[in-house]
Design a protein around this motif. Structure first.
Motif, PDB file in Angstrom:
ATOM      1  N   PHE A 192       0.681  -1.299  -0.008  1.00  0.00           N
ATOM      2  CA  PHE A 192       0.034   0.126   0.008  1.00  0.00           C
ATOM      3  C   PHE A 192       1.037   1.189  -0.030  1.00  0.00           C
ATOM      4  O   PHE A 192       1.920   1.242   0.754  1.00  0.00           O
ATOM      5  N   ALA A 211      -0.318   5.425   0.308  1.00  0.00           N
ATOM      6  CA  ALA A 211      -0.571   6.317   1.008  1.00  0.00           C
ATOM      7  C   ALA A 211      -2.093   6.922   0.389  1.00  0.00           C
ATOM      8  O   ALA A 211      -1.884   7.040  -0.829  1.00  0.00           O
ATOM      9  N   GLY A 216      -5.185  10.263   1.113  1.00  0.00           N
ATOM     10  CA  GLY A 216      -5.262  11.434   1.412  1.00  0.00           C
ATOM     11  C   GLY A 216      -5.405  12.581   0.506  1.00  0.00           C
ATOM     12  O   GLY A 216      -4.296  12.651  -0.288  1.00  0.00           O
ATOM     13  N   ASP A 217      -6.304  13.126   0.408  1.00  0.00           N
ATOM     14  CA  ASP A 217      -6.559  14.281  -0.912  1.00  0.00           C
ATOM     15  C   ASP A 217      -7.539  15.352  -0.178  1.00  0.00           C
ATOM     16  O   ASP A 217      -8.556  14.917   0.293  1.00  0.00           O
ATOM     17  N   ASP A 228     -10.869  13.352   5.096  1.00  0.00           N
ATOM     18  CA  ASP A 228      -9.870  12.068   5.641  1.00  0.00           C
ATOM     19  C   ASP A 228     -10.547  10.919   6.412  1.00  0.00           C
ATOM     20  O   ASP A 228     -10.047   9.861   6.232  1.00  0.00           O
ATOM     21  N   LEU A 230       9.744  10.522   8.735  1.00  0.00           N
ATOM     22  CA  LEU A 230       8.663   9.845   8.197  1.00  0.00           C
ATOM     23  C   LEU A 230       9.004   9.150   6.648  1.00  0.00           C
ATOM     24  O   LEU A 230       8.670   8.054   6.383  1.00  0.00           O
ATOM     25  N   GLY A 231      10.188   9.797   5.911  1.00  0.00           N
ATOM     26  CA  GLY A 231      10.412   9.382   4.779  1.00  0.00           C
ATOM     27  C   GLY A 231      11.118   8.047   4.721  1.00  0.00           C
ATOM     28  O   GLY A 231      11.456   7.253   3.612  1.00  0.00           O
ATOM     29  N   VAL A 257       4.770   4.734   6.902  1.00  0.00           N
ATOM     30  CA  VAL A 257       4.012   5.095   8.001  1.00  0.00           C
ATOM     31  C   VAL A 257       3.569   6.616   7.623  1.00  0.00           C
ATOM     32  O   VAL A 257       2.547   7.001   7.901  1.00  0.00           O
ATOM     33  N   GLY A 287       1.959   9.737   4.974  1.00  0.00           N
ATOM     34  CA  GLY A 287       0.548   9.761   4.482  1.00  0.00           C
ATOM     35  C   GLY A 287       1.005  10.445   2.999  1.00  0.00           C
ATOM     36  O   GLY A 287       2.166  10.231   2.425  1.00  0.00           O
ATOM     37  N   ALA A 312       1.395  13.297   1.870  1.00  0.00           N
ATOM     38  CA  ALA A 312       2.168  14.647   1.731  1.00  0.00           C
ATOM     39  C   ALA A 312       1.865  15.601   0.535  1.00  0.00           C
ATOM     40  O   ALA A 312       2.551  15.810  -0.489  1.00  0.00           O
ATOM     41  N   ASP A 335       1.913  18.630   0.434  1.00  0.00           N
ATOM     42  CA  ASP A 335       2.983  19.953   0.376  1.00  0.00           C
ATOM     43  C   ASP A 335       4.060  19.641  -0.669  1.00  0.00           C
ATOM     44  O   ASP A 335       4.532  20.425  -1.281  1.00  0.00           O
ATOM     45  N   ILE A 336       4.329  18.180  -1.038  1.00  0.00           N
ATOM     46  CA  ILE A 336       5.295  17.985  -1.765  1.00  0.00           C
ATOM     47  C   ILE A 336       4.693  17.062  -3.054  1.00  0.00           C
ATOM     48  O   ILE A 336       5.864  16.599  -3.851  1.00  0.00           O
ATOM     49  N   ALA A 384       9.689  13.191  -3.182  1.00  0.00           N
ATOM     50  CA  ALA A 384       9.364  12.500  -1.946  1.00  0.00           C
ATOM     51  C   ALA A 384      10.669  11.467  -1.740  1.00  0.00           C
ATOM     52  O   ALA A 384      10.953  10.900  -2.837  1.00  0.00           O
ATOM     53  N   ASN A 385      10.761  11.164  -0.531  1.00  0.00           N
ATOM     54  CA  ASN A 385      11.817  10.056   0.054  1.00  0.00           C
ATOM     55  C   ASN A 385      10.981   8.696  -0.431  1.00  0.00           C
ATOM     56  O   ASN A 385      10.064   8.473   0.395  1.00  0.00           O
ATOM     57  N   ASP A 432      14.149  15.847   2.228  1.00  0.00           N
ATOM     58  CA  ASP A 432      13.539  15.453   3.745  1.00  0.00           C
ATOM     59  C   ASP A 432      14.946  15.291   4.576  1.00  0.00           C
ATOM     60  O   ASP A 432      14.994  15.374   5.750  1.00  0.00           O
TER      61      ASP A 432
HETATM   62  P1  NAI Z   1       2.117  13.217   5.854  1.00  0.00           P
HETATM   63  O1  NAI Z   1       2.717  11.973   6.213  1.00  0.00           O
HETATM   64  O2  NAI Z   1       1.316  13.210   4.391  1.00  0.00           O
HETATM   65  O3  NAI Z   1       2.987  14.372   5.871  1.00  0.00           O
HETATM   66  C1  NAI Z   1       3.750  15.016   6.757  1.00  0.00           C
HETATM   67  C2  NAI Z   1       5.057  15.813   6.686  1.00  0.00           C
HETATM   68  O4  NAI Z   1       6.129  14.822   6.248  1.00  0.00           O
HETATM   69  C3  NAI Z   1       4.827  16.658   5.217  1.00  0.00           C
HETATM   70  O5  NAI Z   1       5.602  17.809   5.538  1.00  0.00           O
HETATM   71  C4  NAI Z   1       5.245  15.770   4.131  1.00  0.00           C
HETATM   72  O6  NAI Z   1       6.017  16.357   3.240  1.00  0.00           O
HETATM   73  C5  NAI Z   1       6.538  14.993   4.726  1.00  0.00           C
HETATM   74  N1  NAI Z   1       6.526  13.681   4.299  1.00  0.00           N
HETATM   75  C6  NAI Z   1       6.004  12.619   4.518  1.00  0.00           C
HETATM   76  N2  NAI Z   1       6.186  11.552   3.630  1.00  0.00           N
HETATM   77  C7  NAI Z   1       7.408  11.860   3.007  1.00  0.00           C
HETATM   78  C8  NAI Z   1       8.376  11.265   2.229  1.00  0.00           C
HETATM   79  N3  NAI Z   1       8.155  10.090   1.960  1.00  0.00           N
HETATM   80  N4  NAI Z   1       9.341  12.148   1.671  1.00  0.00           N
HETATM   81  C9  NAI Z   1       9.640  13.282   1.914  1.00  0.00           C
HETATM   82  N5  NAI Z   1       8.676  14.065   2.868  1.00  0.00           N
HETATM   83  C10 NAI Z   1       7.690  13.288   3.634  1.00  0.00           C
HETATM   84  O7  NAI Z   1       1.048  13.519   6.856  1.00  0.00           O
HETATM   85  P2  NAI Z   1      -0.271  14.734   6.918  1.00  0.00           P
HETATM   86  O8  NAI Z   1       0.328  15.940   6.391  1.00  0.00           O
HETATM   87  O9  NAI Z   1      -0.485  14.707   8.298  1.00  0.00           O
HETATM   88  O10 NAI Z   1      -1.506  14.061   6.052  1.00  0.00           O
HETATM   89  C11 NAI Z   1      -1.387  14.277   4.596  1.00  0.00           C
HETATM   90  C12 NAI Z   1      -2.614  13.306   4.206  1.00  0.00           C
HETATM   91  O11 NAI Z   1      -2.115  12.107   4.367  1.00  0.00           O
HETATM   92  C13 NAI Z   1      -3.834  13.584   4.953  1.00  0.00           C
HETATM   93  O12 NAI Z   1      -4.881  13.391   4.121  1.00  0.00           O
HETATM   94  C14 NAI Z   1      -3.981  12.277   5.924  1.00  0.00           C
HETATM   95  O13 NAI Z   1      -5.121  11.841   6.435  1.00  0.00           O
HETATM   96  C15 NAI Z   1      -3.149  11.383   4.981  1.00  0.00           C
HETATM   97  N6  NAI Z   1      -2.585  10.189   5.698  1.00  0.00           N
HETATM   98  C16 NAI Z   1      -2.721   9.000   5.125  1.00  0.00           C
HETATM   99  C17 NAI Z   1      -1.840   7.898   5.967  1.00  0.00           C
HETATM  100  C18 NAI Z   1      -2.010   6.623   5.185  1.00  0.00           C
HETATM  101  O14 NAI Z   1      -2.332   6.523   4.139  1.00  0.00           O
HETATM  102  N7  NAI Z   1      -1.811   5.524   5.958  1.00  0.00           N
HETATM  103  C19 NAI Z   1      -1.164   8.034   7.080  1.00  0.00           C
HETATM  104  C20 NAI Z   1      -0.991   9.463   7.515  1.00  0.00           C
HETATM  105  C21 NAI Z   1      -1.653  10.426   6.870  1.00  0.00           C
END
Ligand code: NAI
Ligand code: MG
Length: 362
Positions: A73, A75, A77-78, A83, A258-259, A279, A281, A283, A285-286, A292-293, A334
């Motif tokens: 899987f 990630a 989230g949109d 959510d 997280l990356g 772990v 989501g 992301a 923002d990127i 992404a990593n 990251d």
């Molecule tokens: P997120 O994990 O997507 O991002 C948190 C921060 O970490 C952001 O600044 C992002 O750019 C950075 N980041 C995360 N993964 C990265 C990677 N591989 N490489 C570089 N930077 C990385 O968490 P956030 O922002 O709280 O949630 C965004 C969306 O993702 C939401 O819709 C949320 O519900 C969903 N989500 C889904 C998960 C899943 O599919 N299991 C788990 C956590 C959040």
């Protein structure tokens, strides 16, 4: 000969980008190892799918997935979909229906990756998070909508069997890996029904177990402080769904973010496929920038291969990741570099090729 049928769900945002790199590593392994036969089927279940079909996945999705050996899987989230819809219509049904009651998250310091802590090295523990019940149970409701007496109840459901199973999985892991201590996250001084029940059954399981494992129970508020002050003291941490969720993200942050953090949703009995996912989501923002990593996703693939009986391949991938990070020539933003997602995927493949896959009996 190893046959593995993998269902691939890239999901949203960077999920799709990092998944591409995990599949690149998988194809690379297959090309160099004729004993490995992996069949992948990609499913487009995501927020885009929801916007088109009004649901995150089709009616018979779980029946389709049940036929696979494992699920990889990305990630979800949109911003266009709430959510709670993405989580409760896609991830939760898979975790709960397939009794993936163990959420396994390794937390390990890596050479070349600075921890935000002064004690950045020698962190090496795992978290066993209960993944099927507890605080994340769909039980509760709301009454008197929009009236002054409006109220809500959200129930925590803990079962004796649920606690027994997660503690057993943690103890089995500890015994197999030469660990001597289990840390249980609790809050039974304030949450006096469910957490006292948790404590009681955790203690009973440890007393009944064949291995001599030391048990320490620590209140969650103190435990988060100890994670920061002395993370090297932990070996195997067992926690309820909510506590485990929070501890896992803190754990990731201690070892580089997280990356880099993989996870496994396991059905240890193998009655159902297990699911492997980073772990992080989607992301937003990127997303779409190709920066992404992909390591957390590639590491999750490694856990999948280990769970499917190929711990040699798991070790190979993890070793390649560790080497790329230690050498430090290719780094995504990251972790302080400028490499793209694809360049990191290529670097890991290249490192694997140096290890000469075919002569390792792979
Ligand atoms: P997120 O994990 O997507 O991002 C948190 C921060 O970490 C952001 O600044 C992002 O750019 C950075 N980041 C995360 N993964 C990265 C990677 N591989 N490489 C570089 N930077 C990385 O968490 P956030 O922002 O709280 O949630 C965004 C969306 O993702 C939401 O819709 C949320 O519900 C969903 N989500 C889904 C998960 C899943 O599919 N299991 C788990 C956590 C959040
Ligand atoms: Mg989480």
């Amino acid at each position: 000969m190893t046959h593995i049928k993998i269902a691939v769900i890239p999901g949203d945002g960077i999920g799709k980008e990092v998944m591409e790199q995990a599949l690149k590593v998988l194809n690379f392994l297959q090309e160099h190892d004729s004993s490995l036969q992996i069949e992948t089927t990609i499913f487009p279940w995501s927020s885009d799918y929801y916007l088109k079909h009004g649901r995150m996945m089709p009616d018979n999705a779980l029946n389709i997935l049940k036929e696979f050996d494992a699920i990889l899987f990305g990630a979800i989230g949109d911003a266009r979909v709430p959510d709670d819809v993405t989580v409760w219509e896609l991830i939760m049904p898979i975790r709960k229906s397939f009794q993936q009651y163990v959420n396994f998250r390794p937390i390990k310091s890596l050479a070349g990756i600075a921890s935000p802590l002064a004690i950045g090295r020698d962190i090496d523990f795992v978290i066993f998070r209960e993944n099927a019940e507890g605080e994340y149970s769909d039980s509760g409701g709301r009454i008197y909508h929009n009236q002054p007496q409006e109220m809500t109840i959200q129930n925590t459901i803990m079962t004796r069997i649920g606690i027994e199973k997660i503690v057993q999985a943690a103890c089995d892991y500890a015994s197999k890996n030469g660990k001597t201590k289990i840390t249980s996250a609790t809050k039974s001084n304030a949450i006096i029904h469910s957490m006292k029940f948790w404590d009681e059954h955790v203690r009973r399981m440890l007393e009944q177990g064949s291995a001599t494992l030391e048990l320490e129970s620590i209140y969650i508020d103190a435990l988060v402080a100890y994670f920061v002050e002395r993370p090297q003291d932990f070996q195997v941490v067992v926690a309820s769904n909510l506590f485990g969720d929070i501890l896992s993200d803190l754990g990731s942050a201690l070892v580089g973010g997280l990356g880099l953090s993989p996870s496994a949703n396991l059905n240890p009995e193998k009655d159902f496929p297990s699911m492997f996912e980073p772990v992080h989501g989607s992301a937003p923002d990127i997303a779409g920038k190709g920066i992404a990593n992909p390591i957390a996703q590639i590491w999750s693939l490694a856990l999948l291969l280990g769970h499917s009986g190929r711990s040699d391949l798991e070790e190979l991938i993890v070793h390649a990741i560790e080497t790329v990070l230690r050498e430090g020539n290719v780094r995504t933003a990251d972790i302080g570099g400028q490499a793209t997602t694809a360049q990191m995927g290529d670097a890991i493949c290249q490192e694997i090729s140096k290890m000469n896959v075919s002569t390792r009996g792979v």
